[in-house]
Structure formats: C-alpha cells, structure tokens
Design a protein around this motif. Structure first.
Motif, PDB file in Angstrom:
ATOM      1  N   ARG A 394      27.893 -12.998  11.692  1.00 34.58           N
ATOM      2  CA  ARG A 394      26.440 -13.062  11.829  1.00 34.58           C
ATOM      3  C   ARG A 394      25.866 -14.301  11.150  1.00 34.58           C
ATOM      4  NH1 ARG A 394      23.736  -8.518  13.529  1.00 34.58           N
ATOM      5  NH2 ARG A 394      25.089  -6.744  14.034  1.00 34.58           N
ATOM      6  N   TYR A 395      24.886 -14.899  11.813  1.00 34.25           N
ATOM      7  CA  TYR A 395      24.120 -16.009  11.236  1.00 34.25           C
ATOM      8  C   TYR A 395      22.675 -15.549  11.098  1.00 34.25           C
ATOM      9  CZ  TYR A 395      21.581 -20.409  10.829  1.00 34.25           C
ATOM     10  OH  TYR A 395      20.745 -21.415  10.400  1.00 34.25           O
ATOM     11  N   ARG A 396      22.167 -15.572   9.885  1.00 34.84           N
ATOM     12  CA  ARG A 396      20.809 -15.110   9.585  1.00 34.84           C
ATOM     13  C   ARG A 396      20.557 -13.714  10.170  1.00 34.84           C
ATOM     14  NH1 ARG A 396      16.325 -19.172  11.183  1.00 34.84           N
ATOM     15  NH2 ARG A 396      15.118 -17.559  10.070  1.00 34.84           N
ATOM     16  N   ASP A 409      11.655 -19.722  23.160  1.00 38.97           N
ATOM     17  CA  ASP A 409      10.615 -19.824  22.137  1.00 38.97           C
ATOM     18  C   ASP A 409      11.080 -19.231  20.808  1.00 38.97           C
ATOM     19  OD1 ASP A 409       8.752 -21.095  23.761  1.00 38.97           O
ATOM     20  OD2 ASP A 409       7.925 -19.207  24.506  1.00 38.97           O
ATOM     21  N   GLU A 410      11.715 -18.061  20.855  1.00 37.57           N
ATOM     22  CA  GLU A 410      12.222 -17.429  19.638  1.00 37.57           C
ATOM     23  C   GLU A 410      13.348 -18.239  19.019  1.00 37.57           C
ATOM     24  OE1 GLU A 410      11.374 -12.753  20.859  1.00 37.57           O
ATOM     25  OE2 GLU A 410      13.248 -13.744  21.455  1.00 37.57           O
ATOM     26  N   ALA A 411      14.232 -18.762  19.862  1.00 37.71           N
ATOM     27  CA  ALA A 411      15.368 -19.539  19.363  1.00 37.71           C
ATOM     28  C   ALA A 411      14.919 -20.853  18.741  1.00 37.71           C
ATOM     29  CB  ALA A 411      16.350 -19.808  20.501  1.00 37.71           C
ATOM     30  N   ALA A 412      13.812 -21.431  19.247  1.00 38.32           N
ATOM     31  CA  ALA A 412      13.304 -22.685  18.678  1.00 38.32           C
ATOM     32  C   ALA A 412      12.899 -22.484  17.218  1.00 38.32           C
ATOM     33  CB  ALA A 412      12.128 -23.191  19.495  1.00 38.32           C
ATOM     34  N   VAL A 413      12.362 -21.320  16.896  1.00 33.26           N
ATOM     35  CA  VAL A 413      12.006 -20.998  15.510  1.00 33.26           C
ATOM     36  C   VAL A 413      13.261 -20.652  14.716  1.00 33.26           C
ATOM     37  CG1 VAL A 413      10.705 -19.421  14.028  1.00 33.26           C
ATOM     38  CG2 VAL A 413       9.730 -20.186  16.208  1.00 33.26           C
ATOM     39  N   PHE A 414      14.157 -19.895  15.330  1.00 37.79           N
ATOM     40  CA  PHE A 414      15.381 -19.450  14.656  1.00 37.79           C
ATOM     41  C   PHE A 414      16.267 -20.622  14.248  1.00 37.79           C
ATOM     42  CE2 PHE A 414      19.634 -17.425  14.635  1.00 37.79           C
ATOM     43  CZ  PHE A 414      19.367 -16.333  13.807  1.00 37.79           C
ATOM     44  N   PHE A 415      16.342 -21.662  15.085  1.00 37.55           N
ATOM     45  CA  PHE A 415      17.210 -22.813  14.830  1.00 37.55           C
ATOM     46  C   PHE A 415      16.402 -24.058  14.452  1.00 37.55           C
ATOM     47  CE2 PHE A 415      19.857 -20.290  17.826  1.00 37.55           C
ATOM     48  CZ  PHE A 415      20.966 -20.104  17.001  1.00 37.55           C
TER      49      PHE A 415
END
Length: 543
Positions: A394-396, A409-415
């Motif tokens: 798992r990462y974060r 959109d969610e991944a842009a914040v996550f990464f």
C-alpha cells in the motif's frame, strides 16, 4: 447465373490472375482483367453494351441515366429489379451523392458520406415499425447537409418506425419530438437525467447545460488578438484524390480550421499537408514542393481518431504513460522491497502479480447464447485484478487496485508530489477528462473521449518544442461545453508556440480559430476547390 458472379470477392467473380485485386503487384495493373478485378465470365455479360467493369466506373447519377435510357422492350423480367434500383439512385442523388462511383472503396469515403449511405440504406429497407437507434448521425456533415439526415429520419418516423438518436447538434435537438439530457457531468459525474421534455422546454430549463448554450448563457471564446505577423508553411501544387491545388499555405504558430461540404477534400488536404511536412509517401499523392518543415523541431502529429490502438486490458493510466511511474513507485515501498517485488509485479500485462483467472482485467465474459456475451466481475479476485499478496502493498493507504479506481481528478491530488505522474494527469484535466478512472479500459471510451485521450498522449511527448498538430474532426462526439474546453486548449498551444490545423464540420471551431479555409463546391469531382479563406490562410485557387 447467380448474383455472386458479379462480385470480385467470390471465386467465380474474381479475376483468375489477380484474385479480384486488380493488381498483380502494388501499383501494377493486372493485364488479364484491365485492372477491374473481375473474371472473364463476369465481363462477358453487358447491359446496354456496358460490362460489369464499365458499370462499376459509373457514378450513381450516370447509372440512373443508364436505367432510364433502357428501351421498355429490353426490360422484361428485370423491371422488378430496375424500379427499386432507380428509386435508390434518385434518393442518393437528392442527398448530394450522385457523383460517387459505384466501385469506389468505402475507406475513401468521407465520414459524412458514410453516415448518409447508412441511413439511406435503413430508409430503403423493407422492415417497418422497428426501433432505429443512431449514434451521432450528424458526424461529418456541415450545417447545410444535416437537414438531409433529418428528412431521412422524418421518413422513417412517417412509415411507423421509432427513432432514437444520440446527438449534440442543435438542429437535431430542435427537430426532435422529445429530448432526454444526461449529466450533470461526464463519466462518474453523469448518469442522471437532468432534463426530459421538448426543445422549447429545454430552452427555459435552468437544469439543462445544453439549454444554457442555446440561449446564450454560455458562449464560445473569441480568437486571441495577435499583432505579430506569422510565417507561412505549406506546399505548391498538389494532386491527391479529388483535390488538385496549385498551392496552399497556412500561418505558423496559429490555429487554422479547414471546413467545407462532405467529400470536398478536407481530410485529403490534411493528409497531403502531413506528407509535405514529413516527407511521407502516400499512394496517389503528388506534391510539387513544400516549405516549412524546419519550423517544427518538436514533431508533426496527424490524428484521424479512428479509435485507440491498445492491448485488450489497456486502461487510461497505461495508455497515458502514467502506470509505469505508479508501478515504479509501488516497487520502491518497503514491503515490496522485502518481498523482492519489481515494477513488473504490479502490471496487468504479465504474470506474477495479476490474477490469472481474468488475466488482470478484473472481469470475465459469460456466454448468453449465440453471438452474445456479458462481462461479469472475476469470481477469483472479485474485480481487484491482482493476487492477494500484491494487494497487501500500500502507498498512502491504497493498494494498486484501489489506486486504479481513482478518477484522474482524485489521482492528481493523490500524486501531487510526483511530477512525472502529476504532469500527465494535469493534461487529461486540461482537456476535460478529469472524471475518467485510471483503471478504466480504453475500449469503453466514447469517440470524443478517445480523440482527446490521443491528443493528450501526443502532448506529453511533443509540447516542449514547436510542433504541428493536424487534427481531423476533433469535436466528433463532444458536447458544446467540451468543445469550449478543446478550443481553449488549442489557443493555449498556439500561445506556447505550436501550430494547429483542424478539420471541422460542426461550425463551432471556426469562430474560435485564428484562420479558416473553406473548400467546395461539392463532393467527388465537384470538390477539391478553395472557395474562401480568412485570417492569414493563403489559398491559391485549385486547378
């Protein structure tokens, strides 16, 4: 004698030497059949002294004249065939396709011509009281040509058919008896009925995004004001398909739009421009000379958007080049290192970490009868795509399967702290695809989504140096709101020093572009002429 004898694709109808190809080797006409591809027996039959090869060279209009010119005494038993054939010819002529030759290959037809032929075939069928479902029938048609499709749909309705159409074009919305609008956004943000009713009701509905555009509540942006003169690039003298020009030039570091009726040579002009700028050899293309190749040290990109070529289990993240960076990141995690996992372990394309029951797709297919299948979640991994051991990494707080369930959109914040990933995701957001899931299969994307995905991937490779983007009908399948996003992207590309040339039938791009070139005056031999130019496009009149 049977009808198959007069087909180049049957054993008895095909030339014995070239097997129906018309050529013995590429570019060399078969002497046995004169390049027609038909057998000697097929060529021995004639109608008014025309054999099958001569008939296939006729235009639809010429075939109509041939049928009408046959003496009554010679019609005999063929009258039952000739009457419906003549009606079909007359209908195609009324649709502006009388100049098409009978033997013309389908791959050389424009998108608009294909659309009209398909719908005309529906109209001429013998079935009635059926449900006809059409996805974007206005594709490839100008505003002046769309009424022809609408008249065909009205004919279908009058004979008792029910017509369901997926469309964005305002003329189709206005002609419809009932409109259902989905939204409020796309992808996971959509799927809700935001409006249902008549066209007039949609205009006054505060819930309809389309109604806002139609009433002026939302507008298309205007071209940028540019005071500096532009260099020119293009070619002198070009012969290709129906297009014969003594020269065409486009403005450098500007956005130009090519418009015109279906079959007038727009795609041919774009293909010729690509060949002139890259030195590519296209069959049948002759370019006298070209200028401006040195202006594009980045690259020259030609996108026709016929779908995305990708592996069966390719998804948004892998297609955009994001997934390799995500896999590298997962392989660097402490538990992955302890277990000796490399980046390949997190791939759905290779053995080791993927679920072998579904081959990393997360779904399997169930047969429901002849030619019918349904995708169901994999019973072994329950749709997670990977083995239990891989899912423990798992990462974060998220494993690789849960990461693929993130939207762009969610991944842009996550990464956000990983520039190589964030940059590619930002491009997808820029072209209005932030709602797509990272793990969404590219085979499920709509035509409009596929177009923008391909453009987004090209931009990740070429945006650093001045490049040329040649885009054939980039607004196909797009809502007016998405067209605005795409137009603003083209404007930003020009601001960054790139050059954009697009083919457009919708009529929505011309008002946003820096320059326009309009072709005419019709299709086939009537096309391939430069009718009008605006804003720095130099069109030297065709021969």
């Amino acid at each position: 004698i049977w009808p198959g004898l007069f087909s180049r694709y049957t054993r008895h109808g095909a030339c014995e030497v070239c097997q129906g190809e018309g050529e013995t080797v590429p570019g060399e006409c078969c002497a046995a059949c004169g390049g027609g591809g038909f057998s000697e027996l097929a060529r021995s039959f004639t109608i008014a002294e025309n054999d099958i090869v001569s008939i296939m060279d006729l235009t639809i209009e010429q075939l109509s004249g041939l049928i009408q010119g046959l003496p009554e005494a010679n019609r005999g038993l063929a009258q039952a065939v000739l009457e419906p054939l003549l009606k079909r010819c007359e209908r195609l002529i009324s649709l502006g396709m009388g100049d098409l030759t009978l033997g013309r290959e389908g791959k050389t037809l424009s998108r608009g011509e294909i659309q009209l032929l398909r719908i005309a075939a529906l109209e001429s069928g013998s079935l009635t009281s059926v449900i006809v479902v059409l996805d974007e029938p206005s594709q490839g048609l100008t505003s002046a040509e769309r009424p022809m499709v609408l008249s065909l749909l009205e004919d279908l309705k009058r004979r008792g058919d029910t017509v369901l159409v997926v469309e964005h074009d305002p003329s189709f919305l206005k002609a419809a008896d009932h409109i259902v609008e989905l939204g409020p956004g796309a992808g996971v943000q959509g799927g809700h009925v935001v409006f249902s009713g008549t066209y007039e009701e949609m205009l006054v509905s505060g819930e309809s995004p389309t109604g806002m555009f139609l009433t002026g509540g939302a507008r298309f942006p205007l071209p940028r004001e540019r005071s500096t003169p532009s260099l020119q690039f293009g070619f002198a003298r070009m012969d290709f398909r129906s297009f014969h020009a003594t020269g065409v030039a486009f403005p450098y570091q500007r956005w130009s739009v090519i418009s015109g009726p279906m079959g007038s040579g727009k795609s041919s002009l774009l293909s010729a421009l690509y060949a002139a700028m890259t030195g590519e050899i296209l069959p049948g293309l002759t370019v006298g000379s070209s200028r401006g190749r040195e202006l594009f040290p980045g690259s020259v990109n030609h996108a026709q958007f016929d779908g995305l070529l990708a592996a069966a289990n390719s998804h948004v993240a892998s297609y955009m080049g994001v997934f390799s960076h995500i896999r590298n990141l997962m392989a660097e995690l402490p538990l992955a290192k302890v277990r000796g996992y490399k980046a390949q372990r997190f791939s759905t394309q290779s053995r080791g970490g993927r679920c072998e029951h579904c081959m990393g797709r997360g779904v399997t297919t169930m047969d429901l009868g002849p030619l019918t299948q349904m995708a169901v979640p994999c019973t072994r991994c329950e749709g997670a795509r990977y083995t239990t051991e891989v899912l423990e990494i798992r990462y974060r707080g998220k494993n690789i399967s849960e990461i693929l369930l993130l939207s762009v959109d969610e991944a842009a914040v996550f990464f956000v702290n990983h520039p190589k990933i964030a940059m590619r995701l930002a491009l997808l957001q820029e072209i209005g695809l932030g709602y797509l899931l990272l793990g969404q299969a590219v085979s499920t994307l709509s035509g409009g989504e596929s177009q923008r995905m391909k453009l987004g991937r090209d931009l990740t490779k070429t945006r650093l140096q001045p490049s040329l983007y040649l885009l054939d009908e980039p607004v196909t399948g797009l809502h007016m709101r998405d067209v605005v996003l795409l137009g603003e992207l083209f404007m930003r590309l020009v601001d960054e020093g790139h050059t954009v040339v697009t083919v457009d039938h919708s009529g929505m791009l011309g008002g946003m572009a820096d320059a326009c070139i309009e072709l005419g005056d019709g299709s086939g031999p009537k096309g391939g002429r430069i009718r009008n130019t605006r804003g720095g496009v130099i069109g030297i009149q065709a021969d």
